[in-house]
Design a protein around this motif. Structure first.
Motif, PDB file in Angstrom:
ATOM      1  N   GLU A 252      -3.522   3.591  -3.697  1.00  0.00           N
ATOM      2  CA  GLU A 252      -3.097   2.172  -3.323  1.00  0.00           C
ATOM      3  C   GLU A 252      -2.560   1.344  -4.670  1.00  0.00           C
ATOM      4  O   GLU A 252      -3.090   1.366  -5.584  1.00  0.00           O
TER       5      GLU A 252
ATOM      6  N   GLU B 100       0.695   7.523  -8.842  1.00  0.00           N
ATOM      7  CA  GLU B 100       0.854   8.228  -7.482  1.00  0.00           C
ATOM      8  C   GLU B 100       1.030   9.709  -7.325  1.00  0.00           C
ATOM      9  O   GLU B 100       0.404  10.511  -6.728  1.00  0.00           O
TER      10      GLU B 100
ATOM     11  N   ARG C  83       0.138   5.696   0.081  1.00  0.00           N
ATOM     12  CA  ARG C  83      -0.914   6.689  -0.174  1.00  0.00           C
ATOM     13  C   ARG C  83      -0.307   7.749  -0.576  1.00  0.00           C
ATOM     14  O   ARG C  83       1.003   7.998  -0.871  1.00  0.00           O
ATOM     15  N   ALA C  84      -1.232   8.674  -1.108  1.00  0.00           N
ATOM     16  CA  ALA C  84      -0.943   9.922  -2.005  1.00  0.00           C
ATOM     17  C   ALA C  84       0.020  10.718  -1.568  1.00  0.00           C
ATOM     18  O   ALA C  84       1.000  11.428  -2.206  1.00  0.00           O
ATOM     19  N   GLY C  85       0.079  10.769  -0.146  1.00  0.00           N
ATOM     20  CA  GLY C  85       0.887  11.816   0.556  1.00  0.00           C
ATOM     21  C   GLY C  85       2.612  11.228   0.368  1.00  0.00           C
ATOM     22  O   GLY C  85       3.116  12.321   0.708  1.00  0.00           O
TER      23      GLY C  85
ATOM     24  N   THR D 292       0.858  -1.106   0.217  1.00  0.00           N
ATOM     25  CA  THR D 292      -0.092  -0.041  -0.050  1.00  0.00           C
ATOM     26  C   THR D 292       0.991   1.279   0.090  1.00  0.00           C
ATOM     27  O   THR D 292       1.831   1.391   0.667  1.00  0.00           O
TER      28      THR D 292
ATOM     29  N   THR E 281      -2.163  11.341  -8.627  1.00  0.00           N
ATOM     30  CA  THR E 281      -3.184  11.179  -7.678  1.00  0.00           C
ATOM     31  C   THR E 281      -2.985  12.386  -6.467  1.00  0.00           C
ATOM     32  O   THR E 281      -3.915  13.044  -5.994  1.00  0.00           O
ATOM     33  N   ALA E 282      -1.733  12.491  -6.050  1.00  0.00           N
ATOM     34  CA  ALA E 282      -1.622  13.441  -5.141  1.00  0.00           C
ATOM     35  C   ALA E 282      -1.864  14.815  -5.531  1.00  0.00           C
ATOM     36  O   ALA E 282      -2.379  15.726  -4.845  1.00  0.00           O
TER      37      ALA E 282
ATOM     38  N   GLY F  58      -6.197  12.917  -4.521  1.00  0.00           N
ATOM     39  CA  GLY F  58      -6.913  11.688  -4.042  1.00  0.00           C
ATOM     40  C   GLY F  58      -6.134  10.773  -3.205  1.00  0.00           C
ATOM     41  O   GLY F  58      -5.254  11.436  -2.636  1.00  0.00           O
ATOM     42  N   THR F  59      -6.621   9.395  -2.970  1.00  0.00           N
ATOM     43  CA  THR F  59      -5.747   8.522  -2.287  1.00  0.00           C
ATOM     44  C   THR F  59      -5.476   7.497  -3.299  1.00  0.00           C
ATOM     45  O   THR F  59      -6.017   7.330  -3.928  1.00  0.00           O
TER      46      THR F  59
ATOM     47  N   SER G  54     -10.623   7.686  -4.632  1.00  0.00           N
ATOM     48  CA  SER G  54      -9.860   6.657  -4.178  1.00  0.00           C
ATOM     49  C   SER G  54      -9.215   5.645  -5.379  1.00  0.00           C
ATOM     50  O   SER G  54     -10.240   5.111  -6.050  1.00  0.00           O
TER      51      SER G  54
ATOM     52  N   THR H 283      -7.256   2.669  -7.077  1.00  0.00           N
ATOM     53  CA  THR H 283      -6.343   1.292  -6.784  1.00  0.00           C
ATOM     54  C   THR H 283      -5.550   1.047  -8.347  1.00  0.00           C
ATOM     55  O   THR H 283      -6.079   1.231  -9.286  1.00  0.00           O
TER      56      THR H 283
END
Length: 347
Positions: A80, A69, A9-11, A7, A72-73, A77-78, A48, A50
């Protein structure tokens, strides 16, 4: 066998330094800001995302995931990434089902097989998940949009042109592909075969071998090809795992400098083999840009900015504006890497 879920995350944005963008579309503007400002109902959009590549631990997909990624940041968004360790036809089904059950807003997938995951994708779409394929497509009825790295014709043509130039347009060649079911590989190979027959009568394609996108298998297949065909003049590997494994074998063998190798690879994988003379030139697009574009296309579908209809257009952050045609978005043309330019790239 399935891997443990990885996993991100976008951050926590992967630091992938892409020196030069290969995309034909010019750079235009920055990101779209926080998710949900564009399209209908964007403020309440489920951003979100994936990402499901063919397999984890593949340098090519690590790079495309980094691009997705990053995107998405940018739109808030988030993110995965999940996936199997082996690129088998049905290995992705479990991850699609889980993403739908967990309420993902969008699923970005590179298909190992055009049909094997369709039932799972249909179920996900019925649950409201937007499905975007990239790199390797499914049956078009199973997804909302396909992000194509380049036209199949363009990818096939550049590889034939490169091998023909490197072997003097005559002699035996072999193809070292990924898995026998890979949609994109098979389309490119079919077109390469047609181009060889039509325009290169003195080149003989003796075998299409399959390394299953596994380094050791591809390495062993390279050795087998060279032992089976002592007159082999060149190998074309339209897979980043395959070309790197084949180069590794050739670089320490008696065939170095005698058997040409080209195909599709990343600069960081292939740099040492270009610099030591094992490989003259190869091609690819920017996989980070491919993932980045796929993520922005997924966001545009989720927010209602586009539906996937012909003529729909959307902004993809630093890459600019893209248009939908036949439920497909085209990244750009392949790019040739050689000793003169490979040092300009880092991915």
């Amino acid at each position: 066998m399935f891997s443990m879920k990885r996993t991100r995350r976008a951050g926590i944005v992967a630091a992938i330094a892409v020196g030069v963008t290969i995309v034909a579309a010019g750079c235009a503007g920055g990101g779209t800001g926080d998710g949900g400002d564009g399209g209908d109902g964007g403020g309440d959009a489920n951003l979100s995302i994936t990402m499901l590549p063919k397999n984890l631990g593949n340098p090519y997909f690590d790079t495309s995931t980094g691009g997705a990624e990053e995107a998405t940041a940018e739109f808030g968004g988030t993110f995965e990434e999940v996936g199997p360790t082996e690129a088998s036809p049905t290995s992705q089904v479990q991850y699609i089902q889980t993403a739908a059950q967990q309420g993902a807003g969008g699923l970005i997938v590179s298909a190992n097989d055009p049909e094997a995951i369709c039932d799972a994708l249909d179920e996900a779409r019925s649950a409201g998940v937007k499905v975007v394929t990239f790199d390797s497509d499914t049956n078009p009825d199973c997804r909302d949009l396909f992000i194509n790295q380049a036209t199949a014709e363009g990818i096939a043509q550049i590889q034939v042109d490169l091998i023909a130039e490197q072997i003097g347009d005559a002699g035996q060649i072999a193809i070292l592909s990924a898995s026998a079911n890979a949609t994109n590989q098979n389309a490119w190979i079919e077109m390469m075969e047609a181009e060889l027959e039509a325009s290169h009568p003195d080149i003989e394609l003796v075998e299409v071998a399959y390394g299953d996108d596994d380094d050791q298998t591809s390495f062993d297949k390279t050795a087998a090809l060279l032992q089976t065909y002592p007159e082999l003049k060149g190998i074309v590997s339209p897979t980043t795992v395959g070309i790197a494994a084949a180069a590794r074998y050739l670089s320490t063998s008696e065939y170095k400098g005698k058997v040409a190798l080209t195909g599709l690879g990343t600069p960081n994988q292939m740099r040492e083999y270009v610099e030591d003379g094992t490989v003259t030139a190869f091609a690819l697009w920017n996989p980070a840009d491919l993932g980045y574009l796929a993520a922005f296309a997924t966001q545009a579908l989720i927010t209602g900015e586009i539906t996937g209809a012909d003529g729909d257009s959307f902004e993809a952050g630093k890459l600019g504006t893209f248009e939908v045609e036949d439920a497909t978005v085209l990244l750009g043309d392949p790019y040739v890497f050689d000793a003169e330019n490979i040092g300009d790239f880092d991915f």
